[in-house]
Design a protein around this motif. Structure first.
Motif, short mmCIF file in Angstrom:
data_model
loop_
_atom_site.label_atom_id
_atom_site.label_comp_id
_atom_site.label_asym_id
_atom_site.label_seq_id
_atom_site.Cartn_x
_atom_site.Cartn_y
_atom_site.Cartn_z
N GLY A 641 47.84 31.67 41.04
CA GLY A 641 48.98 32.53 40.78
C GLY A 641 48.73 34.03 40.73
N CYS A 642 47.55 34.49 41.03
CA CYS A 642 47.30 35.93 40.99
C CYS A 642 48.27 36.69 41.90
N ALA A 643 48.36 36.21 43.15
CA ALA A 643 49.14 36.92 44.16
C ALA A 643 50.64 36.76 43.97
N THR A 644 51.07 35.92 43.03
CA THR A 644 52.50 35.80 42.76
C THR A 644 53.06 37.13 42.28
N CYS A 645 52.33 37.81 41.41
CA CYS A 645 52.76 39.12 40.90
C CYS A 645 51.99 40.26 41.56
N HIS A 646 50.71 40.06 41.78
CA HIS A 646 49.87 41.10 42.39
C HIS A 646 49.90 40.93 43.90
N SER A 647 51.03 41.35 44.49
CA SER A 647 51.26 41.13 45.91
C SER A 647 51.51 42.47 46.60
N GLY A 648 51.50 42.43 47.94
CA GLY A 648 51.78 43.62 48.72
C GLY A 648 50.59 44.54 48.83
N PRO A 649 50.78 45.69 49.49
CA PRO A 649 49.64 46.60 49.75
C PRO A 649 49.04 47.21 48.49
N PHE A 665 55.25 44.16 30.16
CA PHE A 665 54.65 45.33 30.79
C PHE A 665 54.78 45.23 32.30
N GLN A 666 54.72 46.40 32.93
CA GLN A 666 54.71 46.46 34.38
C GLN A 666 53.47 45.76 34.94
N VAL A 667 53.67 45.05 36.04
CA VAL A 667 52.53 44.48 36.76
C VAL A 667 51.80 45.65 37.42
N PRO A 668 50.58 45.95 37.00
CA PRO A 668 49.92 47.14 37.54
C PRO A 668 49.36 46.90 38.93
N PRO A 669 49.31 47.93 39.75
CA PRO A 669 48.58 47.82 41.01
C PRO A 669 47.11 47.53 40.73
N LEU A 670 46.48 46.82 41.63
CA LEU A 670 45.06 46.53 41.47
C LEU A 670 44.20 47.37 42.39
N VAL A 671 44.80 48.33 43.08
CA VAL A 671 44.02 49.23 43.93
C VAL A 671 43.03 50.00 43.05
N GLY A 672 41.74 49.90 43.38
CA GLY A 672 40.72 50.61 42.61
C GLY A 672 40.51 50.09 41.21
N VAL A 673 40.82 48.82 40.97
CA VAL A 673 40.74 48.29 39.60
C VAL A 673 39.33 48.36 39.04
N GLY A 674 38.32 48.24 39.88
CA GLY A 674 36.94 48.30 39.40
C GLY A 674 36.52 49.66 38.91
N TRP A 675 37.29 50.70 39.28
CA TRP A 675 36.98 52.08 38.88
C TRP A 675 37.49 52.39 37.49
#
Length: 721
Positions: A641-649, A665-675
């Motif tokens: 289910g990760c991609a159910t909410c964490h979807s798109g570019p 809470f807002q579903v946060p973007p995961l772009v650069g999450v490791g940073w």
């Protein structure tokens, strides 16, 4: 107009504000009290918390406060009324504040190519004292300046997007420059005025140092790599992986290294074999503050380290106060501004059946300055001593002092020799004189205000304040160095100049234009300049990212979001999703909370445009590609289910959901999450793996069936985003 001493502020106790009245008394003896009184001849202002209140001098006013000229308050129609909380009736009706320290940006300009965020530390004087070498990340160039004649001798052009940063000179007089955007190191033949080599290093080069014991140039990378290259040329001979967020390197010449971490303001002591033998924390100069954002660190006397950094409040702060992120201070006046958004977040989106949602990270909301995650502002000072020379400390508002500019000197054993606050918003660079006795720092965030200075000079290794200089009505100072005579060289961003200041009193000796190319950009300027109360957008979003701090706002823990590649197309903003778009957000945060001026529509468009162009960060080199590929497959599995909410570019569906982490809470973007660890709205997860361990919840993804190997693979994939 002169400013009268004393600036009463009516507040209750324990973070509950009753009868709010920010009062500025001016020479004309007209009291201007937001929510308490208005200037004669102006429309009656709405009282905060409902109703109206007109309080001329000598009459009673709403709110629990004493007003100048005999006015007094006794509750009533003020901010919540007597005994009321700011939360009882929602946010107050807002007004724009005008302070003596609001920047003046001039004519609107938008660069064809958005300039990169300010990083600082781009200036070096060669050991023979003859040449200044200045890296220009805005124009992708390096300048060589003859200091004897103060003339520009060479302009060395680089590739577009190289973004040259830190520099170091080796024992043979070659200068090496880290290319922050070019993933490389260039070597400059100073005598010949040319680039002699370009070598690949890592995805995000930051600090550089020359180790005389091995004749290696070390490059520290924000992605965690530490790369050693022979100073004379050739490929890297050593590559280590330490930790993410590496910044500056100091090489004392015995094979060991001291390496700072940017957001956490730590110093890693690294042995010759690459092991971390000790961690030293840069200190805060006062209690109830946490050190963060180590902008610049250099070697000092006898093995010491000299650093400029920030310290940020660890006490609960209010987000409901006009100027709460930066108090207006003496001489403030008020006027209309668009109202803030309503306080209630949108209703949580239902969890999609039949699987549990969001098995990946919930870490940072994509917002310019999160409504309950961005901090209040610092006590802002004008001179190097950390005090107002012409305004009393009583002029500062109740929420001031949340971000401090700091100068620190650490002894070789990690003990603190100097720890002091100074008046710098965004203290991006520091320099040490050749005798080690004097220190000078520059504050890029003090820009565009004639009353503020860019440069701060300290004596006795930073113990005593000397002078402050170079009024910053124009562009920001981004780098500083001492010449061989002890005078101070200051590099500015736009216009690109190198200015020499007298070490005696800071007066300008001469100034040299480095380039006629303008890289002016109003959005960039607004983002980096303190807004009027001493805090800039970049104070909490350094280099367009985040400060790594978990604030306590209205009693709730809120972690600063990152802006790197996360803004465009991800509205609504703020953790609870209560800011419909960037216009609402900027009006609420920049103008209301940060004491900024009400931006014009072109200015609003400019800052929105620049923020949305902050690029996503690069991925590290050390992630196992096979593990990441397996993790990607797990991430996209419907039963997980990760991609159910964490979807798109941007890896978000922009929904507001409650996955039992403490609210909706807002579903946060995961772009650069490791940073951007720590993760989650409250910083619960120190690492990505913690998200699936101590910080996991039953409805935050269906991960119960995953093995530890699966979790490891999923973590590896997220490190690459």
């Amino acid at each position: 107009m002169g400013v009268r001493r004393g600036w009463p502020v009516c507040f209750g106790d324990s973070g509950v504000h009753r009868g709010f009245a920010l009062v500025a008394a001016v020479a004309s003896s007209v009291a201007v009290a937001y929510g308490c009184s208005v200037e004669p001849g102006t429309p009656t202002a709405p009282a905060v918390g409902g109703g109206t209140s007109s309080v001329p001098p000598g009459t009673s006013g709403s709110g629990n406060a004493d007003l100048p000229n005999g006015g007094s308050g006794s509750g009533g129609g003020g901010f919540g009324g007597t005994g009321g909380s700011v939360l009882d009736g929602g946010p107050p009706t807002l007004v724009a504040v005008t302070t003596p320290f609001q920047p003046t940006f001039g004519a609107l300009v938008t660069a064809a190519v958005a300039p990169p965020p300010i990083s600082g530390g781009t200036l070096l004087v060669t050991q023979d004292g003859k040449t200044a070498v200045a890296a220009d990340s805005d124009r992708d160039a390096v300048y060589l300046v003859d200091l004897g004649s103060m003339t520009l001798t060479s302009t060395l052009s680089l590739k577009a997007g190289d973004e040259p940063g830190r520099l170091v000179e080796d024992g043979a007089g070659r200068v090496h420059v880290a290319l922050r955007g070019g993933a490389a190191l260039v070597t400059i033949d100073v005598a010949g005025g040319s680039i002699s080599a370009r070598r690949p290093t890592c995805p995000a080069p930051r600090g550089v140092a020359w180790d005389s014991s091995a004749d290696l140039v070390w490059v520290a990378c924000a992605t965690g790599e530490l790369v050693g290259l022979p100073s004379s040329g050739g490929a890297a001979t050593r590559t280590l992986v330490l930790e993410r967020d590496l910044r500056d390197i100091v090489a004392p010449g015995d094979g060991t290294l001291s390496i700072t971490k940017f957001r956490s303001a730590e110093v890693l002591r690294v042995a010759a074999d690459g092991t971390v033998t000790r961690r030293d924390q840069l200190p805060s100069p006062t209690a109830n503050f946490s050190p963060h954002v180590a902008w610049r660190t250099l070697p000092g006397l006898a093995g010491s380290l000299v650093a400029v950094h920030q310290a940020e409040s660890t006490t609960s702060l209010s987000t409901m106060v006009q100027g709460g992120y930066g108090s207006p201070g003496c001489g403030a006046t008020f006027g209309p501004v668009p109202p803030p958004p309503p306080p209630s977040p949108p209703a949580p989106a239902p969890l999609p059946p039949p699987i549990d949602t969001d098995a990946a990270i919930t870490d940072t909301d994509a917002s310019l300055a999160e409504g309950d995650a961005s901090p209040p502002a610092p006590t802002f000072t004008v001179d190097a001593s950390g005090t107002f020379p012409s305004f009393p400390s009583g002029c500062l508002g109740p929420e001031s002092g949340a971000v401090l500019g700091c100068l620190t000197v650490l002894a070789p054993d990690g003990s603190t020799k100097v720890s002091r606050q100074f008046a710098g918003a965004l203290p991006v660079d520091v320099a040490v004189s050749r005798d080690g006795n004097s220190v000078v720092a520059v504050a890029a965030g003090n820009s565009f205000v004639a009353k503020l200075n860019n440069v701060f000079y300290f004596t006795q290794q930073g113990t005593n304040a000397g002078w402050s200089s170079m009024p910053s009505a124009t562009g920001p100072a981004i780098a500083v160095a001492f010449d061989a005579n002890g005078d101070v060289l200051v590099q500015t961003r736009d216009p690109a100049t190198l200015t020499k200041l007298s070490s005696t009193n800071g007066s300008v000796v001469n100034s040299l234009s480095l380039s006629g190319m303008s890289r002016g950009d109003s959005g960039h300027d607004i983002f980096h300049a303190q807004a009027g109360g001493g805090i800039a957008c970049a104070s909490c979003h350094p280099e367009g990212g985040d400060d790594g701090h978990v604030w306590i706002l209205d009693g709730k823990h809120r972690r600063t979001p990152s802006l790197r590649g996360t803004i465009a197309g991800t509205a609504p903003y703020h953790w609870p999703g209560d800011e419909a778009d960037l216009t609402v957000l900027v009006n609420d945060v920049y103008t209301r909370r940060m004491s900024g001026t009400a931006l014009t529509q072109p200015q609003m468009s400019a800052i929105q445009g620049w923020v949305q162009k902050v690029p996503a960060p690069p991925a590290p080199t050390w992630v196992d590609a096979s593990a990441a590929k397996r993790g990607q497959a797990i991430f996209n599995r419907a039963d997980v289910g990760c991609a159910t909410c964490h979807s798109g570019p941007k890896f978000t569906n922009n929904a507001t959901v409650d996955v039992q982490t403490g609210g909706a809470f807002q579903v946060p973007p995961l772009v650069g999450v490791g940073w951007r660890t720590p993760l989650l709205h409250d910083g619960c997860a120190t690492t990505i793996a913690d998200r699936f361990g101590a910080c996991a919840t039953p409805t935050h993804g269906s991960i119960g069936s995953l093995s530890q190997a699966d979790i490891s693979d999923l973590t590896a994939y997220l490190e690459t985003l």
